[in-house]
Design an enzyme around this catalytic site. Structure first.
Site, PDB file in Angstrom:
ATOM      1  N   PRO A 160      39.225  42.985  43.067  1.00  0.00           N
ATOM      2  CG  PRO A 160      36.975  42.461  43.326  1.00  0.00           C
ATOM      3  CD  PRO A 160      38.209  42.808  44.102  1.00  0.00           C
ATOM      4  CD  GLU A 161      43.691  43.979  38.682  1.00  0.00           C
ATOM      5  OE1 GLU A 161      44.013  44.383  37.541  1.00  0.00           O
ATOM      6  OE2 GLU A 161      44.411  43.194  39.340  1.00  0.00           O
TER       7      GLU A 161
END
Length: 287
Positions: free
Chosen positions: A2-3
């Site tokens: 996840p960014e």
């Protein structure tokens, strides 16, 4: 992994859940989570009796503020790793497999971290100390906050000989940008991903900084990108994967010019670019 947009989606979901009741118990599975010196002492016991406050974010980390039993400012860092998911449930609901961290609140609800691959991490402590120490202390500027610009990027990356896509992944240069959004931003800016960062002219840095901001904002508006594991706090997948222009689309036609997108691997991470829209210039300076 996840960014920034995915973590921001989780942050917003936790804030919307309005968890305000004191913590009555802290549970951790017997399995280790994130490997690394910054995560060895999770210190989760300090959250017993603490009252949850503002849910924030720093780069790819959820940063949750708490007030301790003596009103001392505490914090909880949550890193989702590769496959981590945060959810809110009632204590009557069965815990699913791979649940590794649970905060139970006095109102009968629980925060649960589910992480099948166990690359995530949790850590608690005095809030100011958490913010000042690694991994948060060494993070670069937030790209969605005032002051982020091409000049700010160039100051941190302008002397690097690394490919610009790889350089953008340096969390000490800019916080929260990962592979997906770096590849998308470079396409939007018309910059070849394998050009050395030190070849970019000031105008290219300005264009790239604007494209990074737009790519991240789009990801947030779409609730994040779900390629495999990511889910938000209520279990929904993101929608941004439907709007990606180049990432994961090697061999497909460019949506802008129709050329076949080309895949590449650099620094162990794959990506894609358009050989027509992102030409590799022959001159040293990339404008």
């Amino acid at each position: 992994m996840p960014e920034l947009p995915e973590v921001e989606s989780v942050r917003r979901g936790l804030a919307a859940a309005e968890l305000t009741a004191p913590v009555v118990s802290v549970w951790r599975s017997k399995f280790k989570l994130r490997v690394g010196k910054n995560w060895r002492d999770e210190n989760l016991r300090v959250l017993n009796g603490a009252v949850p406050g503002r849910v924030g974010r720093r780069g790819k980390y959820v940063v949750w503020e708490f007030a301790g039993k003596q009103a001392e400012p505490l914090g909880l860092i949550i890193h989702l790793g590769m496959s981590g998911r945060c959810g809110v449930a009632t204590k009557e609901q069965a815990r699913v497999v791979h649940t590794h961290f649970v905060l139970e609140f006095a109102d009968g609800r629980e925060l649960r971290l589910v992480d099948p691959r166990r690359f995530g991490g949790v850590r608690a402590g005095v809030f100011t100390e958490l913010m000042a120490s690694d991994p948060l202390g060494s993070l670069g500027p937030e790209p969605l906050e005032p002051g982020f610009s091409g000049a700010a990027l160039a100051e941190r990356l302008g002397r690097s000989v690394r490919p610009i896509r790889d350089a953008l992944l340096d969390q000490e240069a800019v916080a929260g940008v990962g592979n997906i959004y770096a590849v998308e931003a470079l396409f939007a800016a018309g910059i070849h991903p394998l050009i050395a960062a030190n070849r970019l002219h000031a105008s290219a840095w300005d264009r790239l900084a604007s494209s990074v901001v737009r790519a991240l904002q789009q990801g947030i508006e779409n609730g994040g990108t779900t390629l495999k594991d990511f889910r938000n706090v209520v279990g929904e997948v993101g929608r941004n994967q439907d709007d990606l222009k180049v990432y994961g689309r090697a061999g497909e036609e460019c949506s802008r010019c129709g050329a076949e997108l080309v895949g590449f691997v650099s620094g162990g991470r794959s990506g894609a670019f358009c050989p027509r829209c992102q030409q590799r210039p022959r001159t040293r300076v990339v404008r």
